[in-house]
Design an enzyme around this catalytic site. Structure first.
Site, PDB file in Angstrom:
ATOM      1  N   HIS A   1      -6.288  13.661 -10.215  1.00 50.81           N
ATOM      2  CA  HIS A   1      -6.327  12.221 -10.477  1.00 50.81           C
ATOM      3  C   HIS A   1      -5.438  11.809 -11.633  1.00 50.81           C
ATOM      4  CE1 HIS A   1      -9.311  11.195  -7.489  1.00 50.81           C
ATOM      5  NE2 HIS A   1     -10.028  12.239  -7.871  1.00 50.81           N
TER       6      HIS A   1
ATOM      7  N   ASP B   1       0.865  -1.178   0.000  1.00 55.96           N
ATOM      8  CA  ASP B   1       0.000   0.000   0.000  1.00 55.96           C
ATOM      9  C   ASP B   1       0.904   1.231   0.000  1.00 55.96           C
ATOM     10  OD1 ASP B   1      -2.921   1.004   0.491  1.00 55.96           O
ATOM     11  OD2 ASP B   1      -1.672   2.147   1.890  1.00 55.96           O
TER      12      ASP B   1
ATOM     13  N   ASP C   1      -2.835   8.850 -11.490  1.00 53.25           N
ATOM     14  CA  ASP C   1      -2.777   7.737 -12.444  1.00 53.25           C
ATOM     15  C   ASP C   1      -1.365   7.574 -13.001  1.00 53.25           C
ATOM     16  OD1 ASP C   1      -5.450   7.254 -12.053  1.00 53.25           O
ATOM     17  OD2 ASP C   1      -6.110   8.085 -13.974  1.00 53.25           O
TER      18      ASP C   1
ATOM     19  N   ASN D   1      -2.796  12.841  -5.277  1.00 51.64           N
ATOM     20  CA  ASN D   1      -4.124  13.016  -5.882  1.00 51.64           C
ATOM     21  C   ASN D   1      -4.744  14.349  -5.484  1.00 51.64           C
ATOM     22  OD1 ASN D   1      -4.825  10.993  -7.657  1.00 51.64           O
ATOM     23  ND2 ASN D   1      -5.850   9.733  -6.143  1.00 51.64           N
TER      24      ASN D   1
ATOM     25  N   ASP E   1      -4.408   2.302  -4.580  1.00 52.10           N
ATOM     26  CA  ASP E   1      -2.937   2.264  -4.519  1.00 52.10           C
ATOM     27  C   ASP E   1      -2.457   0.967  -3.867  1.00 52.10           C
ATOM     28  OD1 ASP E   1      -3.835   2.859  -1.978  1.00 52.10           O
ATOM     29  OD2 ASP E   1      -2.277   4.334  -1.560  1.00 52.10           O
TER      30      ASP E   1
END
Length: 201
Positions: free
Chosen positions: A101, A88, A105, A96, A131
């Site tokens: 976003h 994680d 990405d 973000n 994530d």
């Protein structure tokens, strides 16, 4: 598969029928072919959606579970271990929230490529969503081998990442479960690796 005059391949469905004369002797064949390239491409696209994450092109949870099951079978025969590493990212939400976003990405794609570079060809890197990633280490001889792989991953992820002209630093928390001592099915191994990851975080 057939090929056009320019060498481009295309898929056909081909039906061939024998033709016989009045005394039953085979004289020739009649063939009918139908171009099914577009249908085949649609089928491959749908299969890809079912097994791969559309953003990173990594295997998704469905394909990961299948690979874990196959790897457990091989490990059982070879008397070896499997390492299931649950990852994680630390600091992803800030990327973000700060740059949007699209930047998030881009970051996930870079992370996916770095993870792939940290493992062997026979191992699997998968994205579960958000994530969260999983690295499946196959044919592991001992726990130290998993620890070395985790150290490589930690070092690689901590390297600066350029996202849309911004230098980003993220970390990663990793939890590891081993087959067979921690479980004998994919769901159990993933659950324990997830719990270990939260303990690490």
């Amino acid at each position: 598969v057939n090929y056009r005059k320019d060498g481009e391949p295309y898929w056909v469905r081909l039906h061939i029928r024998p033709v016989r004369n009045e005394v039953g002797q085979l004289t020739h064949f009649v063939a009918i072919q139908t171009d099914v390239t577009e249908r085949r491409q649609q089928q491959e696209f749908l299969e890809s959606l079912a097994h791969f994450d559309p953003l990173t092109r990594l295997p998704n949870r469905t394909l990961l579970n299948d690979r874990i099951a196959q790897a457990m079978g091989r490990a059982g025969r070879a008397q070896s271990l499997l390492g299931v590493c649950f990852l994680d990212l630390d600091g992803f939400k800030a990327v973000n929230d700060t740059w949007g976003h699209e930047a998030g990405d881009d970051l996930l794609i870079v992370i996916a490529r770095r993870l792939e570079a940290c493992v062997r060809a026979e191992d699997t890197v998968a994205r579960l969503g958000g994530d969260e990633f999983v690295v499946l280490l196959t044919a592991v001889t001992d726990t130290a081998e998993c620890e070395r792989a985790a150290a490589r991953i930690l070092a690689s992820i901590r390297e600066p990442i350029d996202v849309g002209g911004h230098t980003v630093h993220v970390g990663v928390s990793i939890g590891i479960a081993l087959y067979p001592q921690d479980g004998d099915d994919a769901e159990t191994l993933l659950r324990y690796a997830d719990m270990a990851m939260y303990q690490a975080k």
